[in-house]
Scaffold this motif. Structure first.
Motif, PDB file in Angstrom:
ATOM      1  N   UNK A  58      -7.841  43.763  19.681  1.00  0.00           N
ATOM      2  CA  UNK A  58      -7.780  43.610  18.233  1.00  0.00           C
ATOM      3  C   UNK A  58      -9.118  43.108  17.731  1.00  0.00           C
ATOM      4  N   UNK A  59      -9.705  43.853  16.818  1.00  0.00           N
ATOM      5  CA  UNK A  59     -10.942  43.414  16.179  1.00  0.00           C
ATOM      6  C   UNK A  59     -10.871  43.887  14.732  1.00  0.00           C
ATOM      7  N   UNK A  60     -10.743  42.954  13.831  1.00  0.00           N
ATOM      8  CA  UNK A  60     -10.603  43.300  12.417  1.00  0.00           C
ATOM      9  C   UNK A  60     -11.341  42.276  11.569  1.00  0.00           C
ATOM     10  N   UNK A  61     -11.823  42.736  10.448  1.00  0.00           N
ATOM     11  CA  UNK A  61     -12.482  41.804   9.535  1.00  0.00           C
ATOM     12  C   UNK A  61     -11.469  41.026   8.728  1.00  0.00           C
ATOM     13  N   UNK A  62     -10.291  41.627   8.464  1.00  0.00           N
ATOM     14  CA  UNK A  62      -9.268  40.942   7.700  1.00  0.00           C
ATOM     15  C   UNK A  62      -7.895  41.308   8.263  1.00  0.00           C
ATOM     16  N   UNK A  63      -7.067  40.322   8.453  1.00  0.00           N
ATOM     17  CA  UNK A  63      -5.698  40.546   8.826  1.00  0.00           C
ATOM     18  C   UNK A  63      -4.828  39.507   8.132  1.00  0.00           C
ATOM     19  N   UNK A  64      -3.952  39.934   7.257  1.00  0.00           N
ATOM     20  CA  UNK A  64      -3.167  38.996   6.475  1.00  0.00           C
ATOM     21  C   UNK A  64      -1.692  39.337   6.605  1.00  0.00           C
ATOM     22  N   UNK A  65      -0.897  38.366   6.915  1.00  0.00           N
ATOM     23  CA  UNK A  65       0.545  38.519   6.927  1.00  0.00           C
ATOM     24  C   UNK A  65       1.143  37.143   6.685  1.00  0.00           C
ATOM     25  N   UNK A  66       1.927  37.012   5.647  1.00  0.00           N
ATOM     26  CA  UNK A  66       2.474  35.707   5.327  1.00  0.00           C
ATOM     27  C   UNK A  66       3.835  35.847   4.657  1.00  0.00           C
ATOM     28  N   UNK A  67       4.722  34.931   4.985  1.00  0.00           N
ATOM     29  CA  UNK A  67       6.015  34.890   4.305  1.00  0.00           C
ATOM     30  C   UNK A  67       6.530  33.465   4.342  1.00  0.00           C
ATOM     31  N   UNK A  68       7.054  33.016   3.248  1.00  0.00           N
ATOM     32  CA  UNK A  68       7.626  31.669   3.185  1.00  0.00           C
ATOM     33  C   UNK A  68       9.041  31.734   2.748  1.00  0.00           C
TER      34      UNK A  68
END
Length: 68
Positions: A58-68
């Protein structure tokens, strides 16, 4: 082999879904499940199928995952 990617997860391929163009490959890497989308050609060349040991890099400049 030298690589700049530091996030490498070795695990067991658990599912491979291939259509004409794309493949979805799921792996169990310790307590984590990693799912990758790649070309169908790449999945075939790597002979990815359930039960095969593989490494997800895995090589990424951005990785976003969120849940509340």
């Amino acid at each position: 082999m030298l690589r700049s990617a530091r996030n490498r997860f070795t695990g067991l391929v658990t599912e491979v879904i291939i259509d004409r163009v794309m493949a979805q490959v799921s792996m169990q890497c310790g307590p984590f499940e990693v799912t990758s989308l790649m070309s169908a050609e790449a999945a075939r060349e790597l002979n990815l199928e359930p039960g095969v040991v593989a490494t997800a890099v895995v090589k990424a400049t951005t990785g976003i995952g969120e849940r509340r």
